[in-house]
Design a protein around this motif. Structure first.
Motif, PDB file in Angstrom:
ATOM      1  N   ALA A 177       0.806  -1.224   0.000  1.00 13.67           N
ATOM      2  CA  ALA A 177       0.000   0.000   0.000  1.00 13.67           C
ATOM      3  C   ALA A 177       0.842   1.278   0.000  1.00 13.67           C
ATOM      4  O   ALA A 177       0.566   2.209  -0.760  1.00 13.67           O
ATOM      5  N   SER A 178       1.875   1.339   0.841  1.00 16.18           N
ATOM      6  CA  SER A 178       2.665   2.571   0.940  1.00 16.18           C
ATOM      7  C   SER A 178       3.501   2.818  -0.316  1.00 16.18           C
ATOM      8  O   SER A 178       3.926   3.948  -0.572  1.00 16.18           O
ATOM      9  N   ARG A 179       3.748   1.763  -1.089  1.00 13.95           N
ATOM     10  CA  ARG A 179       4.483   1.934  -2.343  1.00 13.95           C
ATOM     11  C   ARG A 179       3.549   2.367  -3.477  1.00 13.95           C
ATOM     12  O   ARG A 179       3.992   2.946  -4.467  1.00 13.95           O
ATOM     13  N   LEU A 180       2.266   2.064  -3.322  1.00 11.59           N
ATOM     14  CA  LEU A 180       1.297   2.365  -4.371  1.00 11.59           C
ATOM     15  C   LEU A 180       0.576   3.697  -4.170  1.00 11.59           C
ATOM     16  O   LEU A 180       0.164   4.343  -5.136  1.00 11.59           O
ATOM     17  N   TYR A 181       0.408   4.101  -2.904  1.00 10.85           N
ATOM     18  CA  TYR A 181      -0.434   5.260  -2.610  1.00 10.85           C
ATOM     19  C   TYR A 181       0.259   6.245  -1.675  1.00 10.85           C
ATOM     20  O   TYR A 181       0.938   5.848  -0.717  1.00 10.85           O
ATOM     21  N   LYS A 182       0.067   7.517  -1.952  1.00 11.15           N
ATOM     22  CA  LYS A 182       0.475   8.552  -1.014  1.00 11.15           C
ATOM     23  C   LYS A 182      -0.499   8.545   0.171  1.00 11.15           C
ATOM     24  O   LYS A 182      -1.609   7.999   0.065  1.00 11.15           O
ATOM     25  N   PRO A 183      -0.103   9.131   1.313  1.00  8.21           N
ATOM     26  CA  PRO A 183      -0.990   9.095   2.486  1.00  8.21           C
ATOM     27  C   PRO A 183      -2.405   9.591   2.225  1.00  8.21           C
ATOM     28  O   PRO A 183      -3.373   8.989   2.707  1.00  8.21           O
ATOM     29  N   ASP A 184      -2.556  10.674   1.454  1.00  6.16           N
ATOM     30  CA  ASP A 184      -3.899  11.183   1.201  1.00  6.16           C
ATOM     31  C   ASP A 184      -4.701  10.220   0.326  1.00  6.16           C
ATOM     32  O   ASP A 184      -5.910  10.050   0.507  1.00  6.16           O
ATOM     33  N   GLN A 185      -4.016   9.556  -0.613  1.00 11.14           N
ATOM     34  CA  GLN A 185      -4.697   8.578  -1.466  1.00 11.14           C
ATOM     35  C   GLN A 185      -5.144   7.356  -0.664  1.00 11.14           C
ATOM     36  O   GLN A 185      -6.252   6.839  -0.852  1.00 11.14           O
ATOM     37  N   PHE A 186      -4.273   6.915   0.233  1.00 10.34           N
ATOM     38  CA  PHE A 186      -4.612   5.756   1.061  1.00 10.34           C
ATOM     39  C   PHE A 186      -5.785   6.091   1.981  1.00 10.34           C
ATOM     40  O   PHE A 186      -6.697   5.271   2.173  1.00 10.34           O
ATOM     41  N   ALA A 187      -5.774   7.304   2.539  1.00 10.97           N
ATOM     42  CA  ALA A 187      -6.881   7.730   3.402  1.00 10.97           C
ATOM     43  C   ALA A 187      -8.195   7.738   2.629  1.00 10.97           C
ATOM     44  O   ALA A 187      -9.248   7.336   3.151  1.00 10.97           O
ATOM     45  N   GLU A 188      -8.152   8.187   1.378  1.00 13.83           N
ATOM     46  CA  GLU A 188      -9.358   8.196   0.547  1.00 13.83           C
ATOM     47  C   GLU A 188      -9.879   6.781   0.324  1.00 13.83           C
ATOM     48  O   GLU A 188     -11.091   6.538   0.327  1.00 13.83           O
ATOM     49  N   ILE A 189      -8.954   5.837   0.109  1.00 11.81           N
ATOM     50  CA  ILE A 189      -9.355   4.435  -0.077  1.00 11.81           C
ATOM     51  C   ILE A 189     -10.043   3.907   1.178  1.00 11.81           C
ATOM     52  O   ILE A 189     -11.099   3.257   1.111  1.00 11.81           O
ATOM     53  N   LEU A 190      -9.446   4.194   2.331  1.00 12.29           N
ATOM     54  CA  LEU A 190     -10.036   3.746   3.596  1.00 12.29           C
ATOM     55  C   LEU A 190     -11.422   4.350   3.808  1.00 12.29           C
ATOM     56  O   LEU A 190     -12.368   3.634   4.167  1.00 12.29           O
ATOM     57  N   ILE A 191     -11.541   5.653   3.583  1.00 14.21           N
ATOM     58  CA  ILE A 191     -12.819   6.332   3.819  1.00 14.21           C
ATOM     59  C   ILE A 191     -13.887   5.822   2.858  1.00 14.21           C
ATOM     60  O   ILE A 191     -15.061   5.643   3.230  1.00 14.21           O
ATOM     61  N   GLY A 192     -13.487   5.555   1.607  1.00 14.10           N
ATOM     62  CA  GLY A 192     -14.444   5.023   0.645  1.00 14.10           C
ATOM     63  C   GLY A 192     -15.010   3.688   1.084  1.00 14.10           C
ATOM     64  O   GLY A 192     -16.233   3.459   1.016  1.00 14.10           O
ATOM     65  N   ARG A 193     -14.130   2.814   1.539  1.00 14.90           N
ATOM     66  CA  ARG A 193     -14.600   1.499   1.987  1.00 14.90           C
ATOM     67  C   ARG A 193     -15.382   1.611   3.297  1.00 14.90           C
ATOM     68  O   ARG A 193     -16.393   0.918   3.505  1.00 14.90           O
ATOM     69  N   TYR A 194     -14.919   2.501   4.178  1.00 12.20           N
ATOM     70  CA  TYR A 194     -15.594   2.727   5.456  1.00 12.20           C
ATOM     71  C   TYR A 194     -17.026   3.203   5.220  1.00 12.20           C
ATOM     72  O   TYR A 194     -17.954   2.790   5.928  1.00 12.20           O
ATOM     73  N   THR A 195     -17.208   4.078   4.256  1.00  8.19           N
ATOM     74  CA  THR A 195     -18.537   4.598   3.932  1.00  8.19           C
ATOM     75  C   THR A 195     -19.485   3.465   3.558  1.00  8.19           C
ATOM     76  O   THR A 195     -20.625   3.388   4.031  1.00  8.19           O
TER      77      THR A 195
END
Length: 391
Positions: A177-195
């Protein structure tokens, strides 16, 4: 002045324990090791806590709780008036699950792959599947074709995300994950799934959901031991900043869910701000006993009056702020039953006792650092304070 009086009257009940009827019909808990009460005990995982020194201060000894005593969910259950803790899902069969169930699993996260480096865990998706089984059991027992109506009066505690960083994003040698996404991108992925997951929980009947933000993990032993790049303080700033990206998106998430889902009452509890304010909030707690002493003595010096004024100001700032600790401020909508606790003579003893004993359960959990019992002591006082006038 109303807040100060409330706080003092609440503190007076420290001297006795009075348990009344539960203020809600049931309590359901979803989360990680900060709330796990034994769901991992029989899983093939290193994320277990059913052995000493865990549980050394808990009646009966180790149970699978990642703490020496009670978890924050246990404490909140006591504050809500429950005399028994909702059972962990894995041992709930044959029990009356209408009072609630604890689904939390140490090492789990929003993403299904999170925590797999530890072995088997129940991710949030898996916990929702387990909750669906519980709902089916309740409906079958009551002969309901649809979800039991009382479920929308229950309280749902939800806390995920720490392991998505500790046991996922911050482990590049294991997870990409950290190699594929910047912190803001990873946070967006988490929030999308959380929603999606929180919407699914709503569709299963949940209406009153307390959503806990992440505490700062950059100084936690787990992160510090793994990260080569530390700041002068010895903490890992990269982890702290990554967590902030996630927490900053929780307020809009709560606002959107409350707007889009009819009858939903989501509340975001800002664990980071509560933890950072511990020093001043401890002063607020101390002033209760100073003030009681002053009233007994029936006289006050100028310095004593100044102390009271200072601490009253702290109470108003920390307990009556609209968004600094809990968002939105409409906690009365989440916990309308608390109104009865504010009436003179109402049985607030259970809550006070839970707060008084909060130090018995120091949360270890995912971070291995934060005293969540202390944080929850403050959090629930905020639940109460949200019902009073601070003008």
């Amino acid at each position: 002045m109303a807040c100060l009086i409330l706080f003092l009257s609440y503190a007076l009940s420290f001297i006795r324990v009075v348990y009344g009827a539960p203020q809600v019909p049931c309590l359901f808990t979803f989360g990680d090791s900060l709330a796990d009460t034994g769901n991992n005990n029989n899983l093939k995982t290193t994320a277990k806590a059913n052995f000493p020194p865990y549980g050394i201060d808990f009646p009966g000894g180790p149970t699978g709780r990642f703490t020496n005593g009670r978890t924050f969910a246990d404490i909140l259950g006591e504050l809500l008036g429950f005399t028994d803790y909702p059972p962990p899902y894995v041992t709930s069969e044959g029990k009356d699950v209408r009072m609630g169930v604890n689904y939390a699993s140490g090492g789990s996260g929003i993403l299904p792959e999170t925590g797999k480096n530890l072995g088997e865990v129940f991710s949030f998706d898996a916990q929702l599947t387990n909750h669906n089984v519980t709902i089916s059991r309740i409906n079958d027992a009551e002969g309901n074709d649809q979800n039991a109506p009382f479920l929308n009066k229950c309280i749902y505690l939800v806390g995920f995300g720490s392991n998505d960083y500790i046991n996922n994003y911050m482990m590049p040698q294991v997870f990409p994950a950290s190699r594929l996404y910047k912190p803001d991108q990873f946070a967006e992925i988490l929030i999308g799934r959380y929603t999606t997951q929180l919407t699914n929980l709503y569709n299963l009947g949940a209406r009153k959901i307390a959503l806990f933000g992440l505490a700062t993990i950059g100084c936690s032993p787990a992160i510090v031991s793994m990260a080569p790049d530390k700041s002068a303080s010895g903490c890992v700033d990269k982890a702290t900043l990554a967590i902030k990206e996630f927490n900053d998106r929780l307020k809009p998430l709560v606002d959107n869910l409350n707007k889009d889902l009819m009858g939903a009452h989501f509340v975001y509890v800002n664990s980071t701000n509560i933890a950072m304010a511990n020093t001043e909030l401890n002063e607020v707690l101390q002033v209760v006993f100073y003030t009681l002493q002053f009233h007994v003595a029936k006289h006050q010096s100028r310095m004593e009056r100044a102390l009271q004024m200072r601490h009253r100001a702290l109470i108003e700032v920390h307990m009556c702020s609209s968004t600094h600790f809990i968002h939105p401020r409409k906690l009365g909508e989440l916990t309308p039953f608390i109104g009865a606790q504010l009436a003179p003579g109402a049985g607030a003893g259970a809550g006070a006792a839970g707060i008084a004993r909060a130090g018995a359960g120091v949360g270890v959990g995912a971070t291995g650092l934060f005293q969540f019992s202390k944080i929850l002591r403050v959090s629930f006082t905020l639940f109460l304070a949200a019902k009073c006038s601070c003008s």
